[in-house]
Design an enzyme around this catalytic site. Sequence first.
Site, PDB file in Angstrom:
ATOM      1  N   GLU A 187      41.336  45.408  36.112  1.00 41.09           N
ATOM      2  CA  GLU A 187      41.972  45.414  34.787  1.00 41.09           C
ATOM      3  C   GLU A 187      41.083  46.039  33.700  1.00 41.09           C
ATOM      4  O   GLU A 187      41.275  45.764  32.511  1.00 41.09           O
ATOM      5  CB  GLU A 187      42.353  43.982  34.394  1.00 41.09           C
TER       6      GLU A 187
ATOM      7  N   HIS B 147      38.842  40.162  27.887  1.00 38.01           N
ATOM      8  CA  HIS B 147      40.108  39.796  28.522  1.00 38.01           C
ATOM      9  C   HIS B 147      39.852  38.570  29.389  1.00 38.01           C
ATOM     10  O   HIS B 147      38.896  38.538  30.169  1.00 38.01           O
ATOM     11  CB  HIS B 147      40.658  40.925  29.399  1.00 38.01           C
TER      12      HIS B 147
HETATM   13 ZN    ZN Z   1      43.804  39.386  33.787  1.00 31.64          ZN
END
Ligand code: ZN
Length: 247
Positions: free
Chosen positions: A77, A96
């Site tokens: 990600e 994140h």
């Molecule tokens: Zn994630």
Amino acid sequence: MSNLDNIFRDLVIANRILAKEEVVDAYGHVSIRRPDNPNHFLIARSLAPDLVTADDIVELDLDGQPVRNEKRTLYLERFIHAAIFEARPEVMAVVHAHAEDTLPFGIADATRLQPVIHSGSFIGSEVPVWDIADNFGDTNLLVTNLEQARDLAKCLGGNNVALMRGHGFAAAGRSLIEVVRMSVYLPRNARALLRAKQLGGRIKYLSRGEIDARNRGYSPYSTETWRAWEYWANKAGVGDLLTRPEA
Ligand SMILES: [Zn+2]
């Protein structure tokens, strides 16, 4: 020691703090833009944040690709960071994470996640919710390419935090200390709000004026800000890596 060495150390500290404060677990990540090259950012290779050392940090471009030959696995990600850095030139650091207490607010539309406690003010007055299904249909909910990440960055807009439905959140800050602090207090603010909802009655959010007043008093290297960073770093066992910039 060079400035870049300090940035590597700060990024290790940020990883360890986020792990110790349970913002991240095996998953979740933090990055910092290179001050001397705004088109590159630094982030760990695919590794639990609590295990990150300076040797694990890799340099990526704004497409989320490594700038050097890199054989180690990267975060799936990582595009979240690339797209936010691309969209927001003033943002210097991104987190994140999947912090559990934030999740209900991405799922239920009855209550907005907004600042309700003084330390939660830094998440800002608007916390948009991004739903990957809106533009990408049925996915595994992970942000695995630039197109999805740019859609998330668009939803984030000029705000500090966006919730990701059924997944977690993305936070953007003007400094590493700022984004770490925001990410630590975001779940705490969420917990306070959840508990207040249990007590019932009307929820009193911080007013826009109160949020602005808190932000006006913020300085990334003030004694107050540094106090939290120093405390969290020592609690996370990496106090020896601290380097305070010249005041
Ligand atoms: Zn994630």
